[in-house]
Design an enzyme around this catalytic site. Structure first.
Site, short mmCIF file in Angstrom:
data_model
loop_
_atom_site.label_atom_id
_atom_site.label_comp_id
_atom_site.label_asym_id
_atom_site.label_seq_id
_atom_site.Cartn_x
_atom_site.Cartn_y
_atom_site.Cartn_z
N GLU B 132 -13.29 -1.57 6.88
CA GLU B 132 -14.56 -1.91 6.23
C GLU B 132 -14.27 -2.49 4.85
O GLU B 132 -13.18 -2.30 4.32
CB GLU B 132 -15.41 -0.63 6.10
CG GLU B 132 -15.69 -0.01 7.45
CD GLU B 132 -16.64 1.17 7.39
OE1 GLU B 132 -16.88 1.68 6.29
OE2 GLU B 132 -17.13 1.55 8.46
N GLY B 136 -9.57 0.65 4.41
CA GLY B 136 -8.81 0.27 5.59
C GLY B 136 -8.10 1.46 6.19
O GLY B 136 -8.52 2.03 7.20
N GLU B 260 -0.28 -0.22 18.55
CA GLU B 260 -0.44 -1.35 17.64
C GLU B 260 0.79 -1.51 16.74
O GLU B 260 1.31 -2.61 16.55
CB GLU B 260 -1.69 -1.09 16.79
CG GLU B 260 -1.98 -2.14 15.76
CD GLU B 260 -3.28 -1.85 15.00
OE1 GLU B 260 -3.95 -0.85 15.33
OE2 GLU B 260 -3.60 -2.62 14.08
N GLY B 358 14.74 -26.76 -0.72
CA GLY B 358 13.44 -27.38 -0.97
C GLY B 358 12.62 -27.56 0.30
O GLY B 358 11.39 -27.42 0.28
N GLU B 385 3.13 2.13 2.77
CA GLU B 385 2.90 3.38 2.05
C GLU B 385 2.41 4.47 3.00
O GLU B 385 2.87 5.61 2.96
CB GLU B 385 1.89 3.15 0.91
CG GLU B 385 2.41 2.29 -0.23
CD GLU B 385 2.63 0.82 0.12
OE1 GLU B 385 1.95 0.31 1.05
OE2 GLU B 385 3.50 0.18 -0.49
#
Lengths: 258, 397
Positions: B132, B136, B260, B358, B385
């Site tokens: 939301e 999270g 997941e 580059g 975390e």
């Protein structure tokens, strides 16, 4: 209708080829193998012909070491009914010996149609198909890009691509052999349910030594080597007259081609 | 490092792997630039995936799946990275790993009939609605409410960062069915969460009244993914859409995270393998000071180090897959795999950009896109975390 398709497992084109230290062949341990793309067209065409004919049986046949069973299973997963694996028993086969072995498997099995690739992408010889047809004494058309069953389902109209965009159209009665070209069809992917189903489809095991009937390869391999590394290019600058002059000089003096 | 030599995979897995690769190379990768640029992938692609059996790999045959073991899923996920669209791949994984397995595990026969069967065919697309605007990882305190009214729930609230959000037919929506979060209920808030299979359209094909898809979010990466903000205003949904038991949603969500996180770890490893292969190819061609840069010891050693770390991360991930496949509890192993792979993939991407010099900063080279896309991985599906918190807890700290 009975259809045979002949497939060959070849190194993936992205493979970095390495030569064995004794130069007797290529290093096979790190290679990822795939079904030669032209053989995939043959498998797909077998499935389509079967679908159009409203029945029949398709058999996939491959000569090679144990690893080719994976290629056979892949064809079974795409929808082919059964497989035949001819064990190469650690030996190398040239086009002729391969054709003898395959012809001996195909003979007396009553196939109406034999499909193969126009060539395999490893050796690029393009000889096995025509040789088999010759050994079996049946007609063959190579490099076909269109195949239509006749109304009586006893033959086909095959379109062969020739140089300069030309086409040759053949009307042929079975039995006959066809070498498939790109453009003939778009091979389906082996679906997961198809792969599961293929687990239980039969694979007949044969030995190449039982099928050679004394035939010997006509080609012997002396040694393998990699092509030389490509050298850096040379850019000729200056006005056009100078460029042309310099190019001719380099072709004559350095490249020694004219 | 080839997968053929790993004992987890059989000949059938390899046949499947090649079939997926071939599909990915012919049906997906050729459109990569177009879809990344237009920031969406046509919905029809899901049907194509469904036809190949890719959307129901481990789901029961009864509902149109193939009932295969988890290693088929691993092979699928690994090969999907070759479409070089992390965003679209994420869309697919939300469908196959974060929503449909939950419906299969908790759904009623009627729910499976309505949702699971067409989802496996790719005719209906599923999304997961948890995060939301205000939170999270803190699932226990989510604020979208579902109030019971007769045979219906009345849903109010908002969800954000929802993958497949703008095109989903069904959203697995985490809602508050218990008392609102207050100082008194703060500690027990997790006991008031439920899962509702939210249909975005009714049987007549009309949009569910009160439901709206807000703007498509402009993301740092994963551009080919459909990511949206959703809003719910007095949406009336029949109670038959409740998934599992009321107020058990928090546990379902926590459980669901495992699949997941595992699939994210698998994809991270496959992604690293691909970017290292790309970098080696580039390093062989790119010359500096008269020789290919790959021949400089500095790059040989750096790549050797990265390959070593990838190998370790890969085996930890496969170990978690093995436990997951055998239904052995593995929250710790999955959390470790997620933590390690998502951090490592960012390090590898940074090194690979560096090797490209580059050109690594130019869109023409895929590593430029990858560098952006993988940044999500230490955040999505539970942040690093949160992973460390779980691991600490699981280790008994």
């Amino acid at each position: 209708m009975k259809i045979a398709c002949l497939i060959k497992q070849v190194p993936d084109t992205e493979t970095r080829i390495r030569i064995k230290p004794d130069r007797s062949g290529i290093e096979e341990s790190d290679i990822k193998y795939i079904v030669s793309p032209y053989c995939e067209f043959a498998v797909e065409e077998a499935l389509r012909v079967k679908e159009k004919a409203g029945g029949g049986e398709a058999t996939v046949i491959s000569l090679g070491p144990d690893r080719v069973v994976e290629a056979i299973r892949t064809a079974l997963a795409m929808g082919i009914d059964k497989g035949i694996h001819i064990d190469s028993e650690g030996k190398s086969f040239d086009s002729y010996a391969t054709a003898v072995v395959l012809a001996n498997v195909l003979r007396d099995r009553g196939f109406d149609m034999i499909l193969c690739g126009k060539q395999a992408i490893d050796g690029d010889n393009g000889q096995v198909g025509p040789m088999i047809a010759e050994l079996l004494d049946i007609p063959q058309v190579m490099i076909i890009e269109r195949l239509e069953l006749t109304a009586d389902k006893k033959g086909v109209t095959a379109t062969r691509r020739v140089a300069g965009g030309g086409k040759e159209v053949y009307e042929i009665s079975f039995p006959a052999l066809f070498g498939c070209e790109k453009g003939l069809n778009v091979p389906r992917y082996a679906s997961l349910p198809g792969i599961m189903k293929a687990k239980t489809k039969p694979i007949e095991k044969l030995k190449s030594s039982d099928l050679l009937n004394g035939a010997l390869p006509l080609v012997q391999w002396a040694n393998y080597q990699l092509p030389p590394e490509r050298m850096a290019g040379k850019k000729i600058e200056g006005d056009l007259a100078y460029q042309a002059h310099e190019l001719v000089r380099l072709l004559r003096e350095e490249a020694k081609v004219i | 490092m080839t997968n053929q030599t790993r004992s987890y995979f059989t000949e059938e897995h390899e046949i499947f792997r090649k079939s997926v690769r071939s599909f990915v190379e012919k049906e997906l990768y050729p459109h990569q630039q177009e879809w990344e640029k237009s920031r969406s992938v046509p919905k029809e692609i899901f049907k194509k995936l469904g036809e190949q059996g890719f959307l129901g790999i481990t789901l029961p045959e009864k509902y149109g799946g193939s009932g295969c073991d988890y290693w088929y899923k691993v092979a699928f996920a690994e090969e999907m990275t070759h479409c070089r669209m992390n965003g679209f791949t994420m869309d697919v994984m939300v469908h196959t790993d974060m929503t449909t397995p939950v419906i299969n595990r908790l759904g009623t026969e009627a729910q499976k009939e309505e949702v699971l069967i067409p989802a496996i065919k790719g005719e209906k697309i599923c999304a997961l609605g948890i995060t939301e605007p205000g939170g999270g990882s803190d699932v226990a305190h989510l604020r979208t409410t579902a109030r019971k009214d007769g045979d219906d729930y009345i849903i109010n609230g908002a969800k954000t960062f929802i993958t497949n959000g703008s095109r989903a037919d069904y959203i697995l929506l985490a809602v508050r069915t218990g008392p609102p979060v207050t100082a008194e209920t703060f500690q027990s808030a997790h006991t008031g969460v439920s899962f509702i299979i939210f249909p975005t359209h009714n049987e007549k094909g009309e949009k569910t009244p009160g439901f709206s898809v807000g703007r498509k979010l402009e993301k740092m990466g994963n551009h080919s993914s459909d990511t949206a903000e959703l809003s719910f205003q007095d949406c009336r949904i029949p109670t038959k859409y409740l998934l599992g038991e009321e107020n058990k949603g928090f546990y379902y969500v926590m459980n669901n995270f495992q699949g997941e996180r595992l699939i994210a770890s698998i994809m991270a490893c496959a992604g690293m393998k691909l970017m290292l292969e790309d970098s080696i190819k580039y390093g062989r061609e790119r010359q500096a000071f008269g020789k290919p840069i790959i021949t400089f010891q500095v790059w040989r050693h750096r790549l050797a180090q990265l390959f070593t770390e990838l190998e370790a991360a890969q085996e930890l991930t496969y170990r978690a897959c093995d436990l997951f496949n055998r239904d052995i509890p593995c929250v710790k192993e999955i959390s470790m795999a997620k933590l390690l792979t998502s951090e490592l993939v960012n390090k590898v991407a940074a090194e690979c950009v560096q090797l490209h010099g580059g050109y690594g900063y130019i869109e023409e080279y895929d590593i430029c896109r990858v560098y952006r896309d993988v940044r999500l991985l230490t955040i999505g599906a539970g942040t690093s975390e949160i992973m460390r918190e779980i691991i600490a807890k699981e280790t008994g700290l």
